[in-house]
Design an enzyme around this catalytic site. Structure first.
Site, PDB file in Angstrom:
ATOM      1  CG  ASN A 110      -0.464   0.768   2.650  1.00  0.00           C
ATOM      2  OD1 ASN A 110      -0.474   2.117   2.576  1.00  0.00           O
ATOM      3  ND2 ASN A 110       0.219  -0.074   3.408  1.00  0.00           N
ATOM      4  CG  PHE A 114      -0.551   9.078   7.160  1.00  0.00           C
ATOM      5  CD1 PHE A 114      -0.476   7.908   7.341  1.00  0.00           C
ATOM      6  CD2 PHE A 114       0.240  10.203   7.521  1.00  0.00           C
ATOM      7  CE1 PHE A 114       0.350   7.409   8.125  1.00  0.00           C
ATOM      8  CE2 PHE A 114       1.257   9.384   8.523  1.00  0.00           C
ATOM      9  CZ  PHE A 114       1.246   8.330   8.968  1.00  0.00           C
ATOM     10  CB  SER A 173       3.431   5.886   7.233  1.00  0.00           C
ATOM     11  OG  SER A 173       3.008   5.778   5.927  1.00  0.00           O
ATOM     12  CG  ASN A 175       3.156   4.670   1.734  1.00  0.00           C
ATOM     13  OD1 ASN A 175       3.995   4.043   1.163  1.00  0.00           O
ATOM     14  ND2 ASN A 175       2.091   3.732   2.481  1.00  0.00           N
ATOM     15  CB  THR A 176       3.891  10.785   4.900  1.00  0.00           C
ATOM     16  OG1 THR A 176       2.567  10.241   5.023  1.00  0.00           O
ATOM     17  CG2 THR A 176       3.963  12.328   5.155  1.00  0.00           C
ATOM     18  CE  LYS A 214       2.369   0.063  12.646  1.00  0.00           C
ATOM     19  NZ  LYS A 214       1.144  -0.414  12.247  1.00  0.00           N
ATOM     20  CG  ASN A 243       3.963   1.297   9.531  1.00  0.00           C
ATOM     21  OD1 ASN A 243       3.466   0.773   8.520  1.00  0.00           O
ATOM     22  ND2 ASN A 243       3.660   2.258  10.247  1.00  0.00           N
TER      23      ASN A 243
END
Ligand SMILES: Cc1cc2nc3c(=O)[nH]c(=O)nc-3n(C[C@H](O)[C@H](O)[C@H](O)COP(=O)(O)O)c2cc1C
Length: 364
Positions: A110, A114, A173, A175-176, A214, A243
């Site tokens: 994925n 966010f 994450s 993805n940021t 996390k 993660n």
């Protein structure tokens, strides 16, 4: 009800574009007439960071990002639900497609980035169910365009303290852009100072809400040394490992989908995440509890996580490939293992294999 859902809806969901299938699952759970679950085996009950969990199997964040169905998830038999990641302001996330199944590998990639309805909308939902009971963790993150990312965590701790059973600061994450830099050195130290101060300020009104961090499974061991050192110094209440990974194990079969950018989860993540959990456990030395997440898809995998150092576990991707029945299957396999080994609770198993695991060759 769970069996019916798995039999009727899952084959259809396998055909749907993954994000549409996810929306269908959320909408299905909103409508499903779920009755409260049967009481859990008392041996599965555990007390971690001051909270009493009926069982140690949690819904990982990312499934219910906007707190639309936390109570339905509790009724499916999860011992706790972590909602989010929530960002202070609403934001759309990355363009679609941004969610991919690696069916042959039982993995997911994925790069949602966010997507969040924002803290106000999520708070309204959680406030409306505040007296419903159950353990609901709130996973918070930063807006992509924020000029004070640490401030985004602080602000949400202040907002959600009255309704959160615990907080997770998601600084891992992939993805940021730049978010994972919050795990490094002085910035991590500042994050912990400000977040723990916010928690202390709120405690007069809301009691002491546990704060967890996390982390990514992709850290080097020297980065992990620093993170655990700082987390211990600031007395965080726990750590979640971890993660999704930006690495791609050479064993993946879905080679073309594996080239998609984003974080990989599910079965291909299991060995790396479990090794990082064991590495964390030996460094933490019992100072705070750990939650193990990444690739859990059976009772056996759950027990391996617990033996690597997890007091609690979470899962997400396995639901995509095994359906909702996986939750009760894992719980009954945990009960059977305790009975077989003549152990009163899972606490006795936590970390028993951690040191041995850290001596094994690094997982590929
Ligand atoms: C589609 C998807 C969305 C996710 N979104 C989030 C998120 O918003 N916040 C977060 O902390 N983790 C998120 N995760 C990571 C999961 O919580 C979990 O750490 C990871 O998927 C490993 O567990 P699993 O192998 O059981 O899926 C997401 C995972 C997936 C598959």
């Amino acid at each position: 009800m769970i069996g019916l859902f798995d039999t009727l809806a899952r084959p259809l969901m396998g055909w749907l574009e993954p994000e549409n299938a996810h929306r269908l699952a959320i909408n299905g759970l909103k409508l499903a007439p779920l009755t409260p679950p049967a009481a859990d085996d008392a041996r599965l009950a555990t007390r971690v960071f001051g909270l009493n969990f009926p069982n140690p199997v949690g819904m990982a964040p990312g499934f219910d990002k906007h707190a639309e169905v936390p109570d339905a998830l509790l009724r499916l038999g999860f011992g706790f639900v972590e909602i989010g990641t929530v960002t202070p302001l609403p934001q759309p996330g990355n363009p679609r497609p941004r969610l991919f199944r690696l069916a042959a590998d039982e993995g997911v990639i994925n790069r949602l980035g966010f997507n969040s309805e924002g803290a106000e909308a999520v708070l309204t939902r959680l406030a409306a169910r505040a007296n419903a009971g159950g353990i609901i963790g709130v996973n918070v993150g930063a807006n992509k365009e924020s000029s004070d990312r640490i401030g985004d965590y602080v602000r949400q701790i202040e907002m959600f303290a009255p309704v959160a059973s615990y907080f997770t600061c998601n600084i891992s994450s992939p993805n940021t852009p730049g978010l994972r830099d919050l795990q490094q050195g002085r910035v991590f130290d500042q994050l912990l100072s400000r977040v723990m101060d916010a928690r202390a300020r709120m405690s007069q009104r809301a009691g002491i809400t546990p704060v967890l961090i996390k982390i990514a499974p992709d850290l080097t061991l020297s980065e992990l040394d620093d993170i655990v050192g700082a987390a211990r110094q600031h007395r965080v209440d726990g750590m979640i490992i971890g993660n999704t990974t930006v690495t791609r194990p050479p064993t993946l079969r879905e080679v073309s989908t594996a080239r998609e950018a984003g974080g990989l989860s599910g079965r291909p993540l299991f060995s790396l995440a479990t090794r990082m959990l064991a590495e964390s456990y030996v460094r933490v030395e019992g100072a705070f509890p750990l939650i193990g997440v990444g690739g859990i898809d059976s009772g056996e995998a759950a027990i391996e996580k617990i033996r690597a150092g997890a007091c609690l576990i979470q899962l997400y991707s396995a639901l995509v490939f095994h359906g909702l029945k996986i939750v009760s299957a894992i719980k009954s396999e945990l009960s059977n293992a305790l009975r077989r080994e003549n152990q009163p609770t899972i606490d006795e198993l936590v970390g028993t294999d951690a040191a041995a695991m850290t001596a094994e060759p690094w997982p590929r």
